[in-house]
Design a protein around this motif. Structure first.
Motif, PDB file in Angstrom:
ATOM      1  N   PRO A   1       0.814  -1.226   0.000  1.00 57.55           N
ATOM      2  CA  PRO A   1       0.000   0.000   0.000  1.00 57.55           C
ATOM      3  C   PRO A   1       0.843   1.271   0.000  1.00 57.55           C
ATOM      4  O   PRO A   1       0.543   2.222  -0.732  1.00 57.55           O
ATOM      5  N   PHE A   2       1.894   1.311   0.808  1.00 55.07           N
ATOM      6  CA  PHE A   2       2.775   2.477   0.813  1.00 55.07           C
ATOM      7  C   PHE A   2       3.433   2.651  -0.550  1.00 55.07           C
ATOM      8  O   PHE A   2       3.528   3.775  -1.070  1.00 55.07           O
ATOM      9  N   LEU A   3       3.874   1.542  -1.136  1.00 51.78           N
ATOM     10  CA  LEU A   3       4.517   1.606  -2.449  1.00 51.78           C
ATOM     11  C   LEU A   3       3.551   2.130  -3.498  1.00 51.78           C
ATOM     12  O   LEU A   3       3.925   2.949  -4.350  1.00 51.78           O
ATOM     13  N   ALA A   4       2.289   1.687  -3.457  1.00 50.11           N
ATOM     14  CA  ALA A   4       1.301   2.143  -4.431  1.00 50.11           C
ATOM     15  C   ALA A   4       1.087   3.649  -4.331  1.00 50.11           C
ATOM     16  O   ALA A   4       1.017   4.345  -5.344  1.00 50.11           O
ATOM     17  N   VAL A   5       0.986   4.155  -3.099  1.00 45.45           N
ATOM     18  CA  VAL A   5       0.803   5.605  -2.909  1.00 45.45           C
ATOM     19  C   VAL A   5       2.023   6.365  -3.422  1.00 45.45           C
ATOM     20  O   VAL A   5       1.897   7.387  -4.113  1.00 45.45           O
ATOM     21  N   ALA A   6       3.215   5.867  -3.096  1.00 44.27           N
ATOM     22  CA  ALA A   6       4.434   6.537  -3.539  1.00 44.27           C
ATOM     23  C   ALA A   6       4.546   6.559  -5.059  1.00 44.27           C
ATOM     24  O   ALA A   6       4.951   7.566  -5.655  1.00 44.27           O
ATOM     25  N   LEU A   7       4.176   5.463  -5.712  1.00 44.02           N
ATOM     26  CA  LEU A   7       4.242   5.417  -7.170  1.00 44.02           C
ATOM     27  C   LEU A   7       3.165   6.290  -7.806  1.00 44.02           C
ATOM     28  O   LEU A   7       3.393   6.889  -8.870  1.00 44.02           O
ATOM     29  N   PHE A   8       2.002   6.378  -7.186  1.00 42.66           N
ATOM     30  CA  PHE A   8       0.965   7.275  -7.707  1.00 42.66           C
ATOM     31  C   PHE A   8       1.473   8.710  -7.715  1.00 42.66           C
ATOM     32  O   PHE A   8       1.324   9.432  -8.714  1.00 42.66           O
ATOM     33  N   VAL A   9       2.085   9.135  -6.616  1.00 38.67           N
ATOM     34  CA  VAL A   9       2.639  10.491  -6.540  1.00 38.67           C
ATOM     35  C   VAL A   9       3.754  10.660  -7.571  1.00 38.67           C
ATOM     36  O   VAL A   9       3.855  11.696  -8.241  1.00 38.67           O
ATOM     37  N   ALA A  10       4.596   9.640  -7.715  1.00 42.03           N
ATOM     38  CA  ALA A  10       5.683   9.715  -8.690  1.00 42.03           C
ATOM     39  C   ALA A  10       5.144   9.868 -10.111  1.00 42.03           C
ATOM     40  O   ALA A  10       5.717  10.565 -10.942  1.00 42.03           O
ATOM     41  N   GLY A  11       4.007   9.217 -10.380  1.00 40.08           N
ATOM     42  CA  GLY A  11       3.438   9.286 -11.724  1.00 40.08           C
ATOM     43  C   GLY A  11       2.932  10.665 -12.109  1.00 40.08           C
ATOM     44  O   GLY A  11       2.793  10.964 -13.297  1.00 40.08           O
ATOM     45  N   LEU A  12       2.664  11.521 -11.127  1.00 37.40           N
ATOM     46  CA  LEU A  12       2.083  12.827 -11.417  1.00 37.40           C
ATOM     47  C   LEU A  12       2.999  13.720 -12.255  1.00 37.40           C
ATOM     48  O   LEU A  12       2.523  14.637 -12.925  1.00 37.40           O
ATOM     49  N   SER A  13       4.286  13.458 -12.232  1.00 42.02           N
ATOM     50  CA  SER A  13       5.218  14.314 -12.977  1.00 42.02           C
ATOM     51  C   SER A  13       5.507  13.800 -14.381  1.00 42.02           C
ATOM     52  O   SER A  13       6.150  14.501 -15.175  1.00 42.02           O
ATOM     53  N   ILE A  14       5.023  12.600 -14.731  1.00 47.69           N
ATOM     54  CA  ILE A  14       5.420  11.998 -16.000  1.00 47.69           C
ATOM     55  C   ILE A  14       4.759  12.670 -17.195  1.00 47.69           C
ATOM     56  O   ILE A  14       5.426  13.193 -18.090  1.00 47.69           O
ATOM     57  N   ALA A  15       3.425  12.651 -17.253  1.00 46.32           N
ATOM     58  CA  ALA A  15       2.727  13.169 -18.429  1.00 46.32           C
ATOM     59  C   ALA A  15       3.033  14.642 -18.713  1.00 46.32           C
ATOM     60  O   ALA A  15       3.297  14.999 -19.861  1.00 46.32           O
ATOM     61  N   PRO A  16       3.032  15.539 -17.698  1.00 40.78           N
ATOM     62  CA  PRO A  16       3.387  16.929 -18.013  1.00 40.78           C
ATOM     63  C   PRO A  16       4.773  17.067 -18.629  1.00 40.78           C
ATOM     64  O   PRO A  16       4.983  17.895 -19.532  1.00 40.78           O
ATOM     65  N   THR A  17       5.717  16.259 -18.151  1.00 43.55           N
ATOM     66  CA  THR A  17       7.065  16.323 -18.727  1.00 43.55           C
ATOM     67  C   THR A  17       7.076  15.817 -20.154  1.00 43.55           C
ATOM     68  O   THR A  17       7.749  16.380 -21.032  1.00 43.55           O
ATOM     69  N   MET A  18       6.324  14.771 -20.432  1.00 50.33           N
ATOM     70  CA  MET A  18       6.251  14.232 -21.792  1.00 50.33           C
ATOM     71  C   MET A  18       5.607  15.236 -22.750  1.00 50.33           C
ATOM     72  O   MET A  18       6.064  15.403 -23.890  1.00 50.33           O
ATOM     73  N   VAL A  19       4.542  15.885 -22.298  1.00 50.88           N
ATOM     74  CA  VAL A  19       3.866  16.874 -23.143  1.00 50.88           C
ATOM     75  C   VAL A  19       4.824  18.008 -23.501  1.00 50.88           C
ATOM     76  O   VAL A  19       4.922  18.435 -24.657  1.00 50.88           O
ATOM     77  N   THR A  20       5.537  18.501 -22.506  1.00 50.45           N
ATOM     78  CA  THR A  20       6.486  19.595 -22.744  1.00 50.45           C
ATOM     79  C   THR A  20       7.612  19.146 -23.656  1.00 50.45           C
ATOM     80  O   THR A  20       8.102  19.933 -24.483  1.00 50.45           O
TER      81      THR A  20
END
Length: 423
Positions: free
Chosen positions: A301-320
């Motif tokens: 569960p902790f890992l899932a939350v940490a990875l969810f937060v980590a994922g928040l920076s991916i798509a905006p960086t890809m778009v840019t």
């Protein structure tokens, strides 16, 4: 659907080619993991399965930009159809050889041939760039939408591939991936009205798109970034297996992609200001920093939350990143330029997966999360070293994707953001 996303689909044909792109991109998330699942079930040899998956990734990294370069010269329909037929035939050969227990070398030959798969995502983004080349706001939203589509593929693709191969028959996952590829490419290339028209032959000068210094910075950074993704995938599976819940790994990784997907939705609705290069640098740094909490994960569960937060920076960086590619690569080489970023990611994923597997075998899954931290650090270093090449104006050479505008759609000039003359 929010109004900003509805607006981009007002142009004729956009719904059709985006839907075809979704179908044609599913193999990106299905084929590699499908081959691993198939080979491990048929032979029990995980080493062979991983080597074949890496062969496929590296082959696609080599062949993908060359296919896209031909597309820029001759058009999507003329190039994608024969390339796809080669890839599908190679996948068929791989499945037959695996099922019949053929020698290992035949598997590697067909795995390498399967890398002749075109970068469907680049083809779709090139269509958006052609339609909205004079409308930077709509193009920003379109790129965000395609990042959402990418993440949807990575949420559902592995689940479908693994599920079919384990519940039906071992070859089912890769087989369906090949069907998706063929159907998606045929559907996409049938839509000729939105296909970018190849530029005149005399404009195709100057060699590869990699001659652009800015593109080289993006590709090098994305190679390190791919190391993050590859390492996270491998270590998360090992982490879940150590805790007796290996099947939960696919759900945890789906949460990682879900974080990116939601961030892409929100980012597409925003109207970011300031230099795109600065936003890109912040995004790369955020991706690296987000790997640090993984070192503290003690349960799923902790890992899932940490990875969810980590994922928040991916798509905006890809778009840019796509906006920067358009700004730094001539329009005659735009599809190739976009594919090179995908190539950097693919190489990084292969390297990150291998490094993570070695660390997990030597020291356990918890120690394996040091690999994405190291890859993120490398990405930040490369990004800072190359930042100056990305932030300045780009002189027009043979018709840039943004013509005489920067990545925000403003008219280009000969001064940088500080007002000082650029050499």
């Amino acid at each position: 659907m929010p109004s900003s996303y509805q607006a981009i689909f007002a142009a004729p044909g956009t719904r059709g080619f985006s839907a075809a792109g979704l179908l044609g991109r599913m193999p990106l998330a299905m084929m590699g993991i499908g081959i691993v699942t198939m080979i491990s079930q048929l032979t029990g040899r995980y080493g062979l399965a991983g080597a074949l998956s890496a062969t496929l990734a590296l082959s696609a990294a080599v062949l993908g930009p060359q296919i896209s370069r031909l597309v820029d010269r001759h058009g999507q329909a003329r190039v994608l159809r024969p390339a796809t037929l080669v890839a599908v035939a190679a996948v068929g050969g791989l499945l037959i050889c695996a099922q019949r227990g053929a020698p290992d070398w035949t598997l590697f030959v067909f795995a390498a041939g399967s890398g002749c798969v075109p970068s469907v995502g680049s083809m779709v983004r090139a269509r958006w760039a052609e339609i909205y080349r004079d409308s930077p706001r709509e193009l920003h939203t379109a790129y965000a939408w395609e990042s959402i589509v990418d993440e949807l593929c990575f949420i559902f693709g592995p689940i479908i591939s693994i599920g079919l191969s384990t519940a039906w028959f071992p070859e089912a996952g890769p087989l369906l991936a090949a069907v998706f590829l063929l159907a998606g490419v045929v559907w996409l290339t049938a839509q000729r009205a939105t296909e970018p028209v190849p530029r005149p032959r005399e404009e195709h000068t100057g060699g590869s798109a990699l001659r652009s210094p800015g593109l080289r910075v993006l590709v090098a950074t994305f190679t390190a970034t791919g190391g993050i993704f590859g390492a996270v995938d491998v270590v998360t599976v090992a982490f879940a297996e150590e805790r007796g819940h290996k099947a939960a790994a696919s759900l945890v990784l789906a949460v990682y992609a879900l974080g990116s997907c939601l961030a892409g939705v929100v980012f597409g609705l925003l109207r970011p200001t300031g230099p795109a290069a600065r936003r890109w640098l912040v995004g790369v740094c955020a991706m690296a920093v987000s790997m640090i909490p993984l070192q503290l994960a003690g349960n799923l569960p902790f890992l899932a939350v940490a990875l969810f937060v980590a994922g928040l920076s991916i798509a905006p960086t890809m778009v840019t990143t796509m906006a920067l590619v358009q700004a730094h690569v001539p329009r005659t080489k735009l599809t190739e330029g976009m594919t090179w970023t995908s190539t950097g990611l693919a190489v990084g994923v292969a390297l990150g997966s291998s490094a993570a597997g070695w660390v997990v075998d030597a020291a356990g899954a918890q120690a394996g999360y040091a690999v994405p931290v190291a890859a993120g650090t490398a990405a930040v270093v490369v990004a800072f070293l190359g930042y100056r090449r990305l932030r300045g104006p780009v002189p027009t050479r043979g018709g840039h994707g943004a013509d005489d505008r920067d990545s925000e759609g403003r008219e280009r000039n000969d001064t940088d953001e500080a007002g000082e003359r650029v050499a």
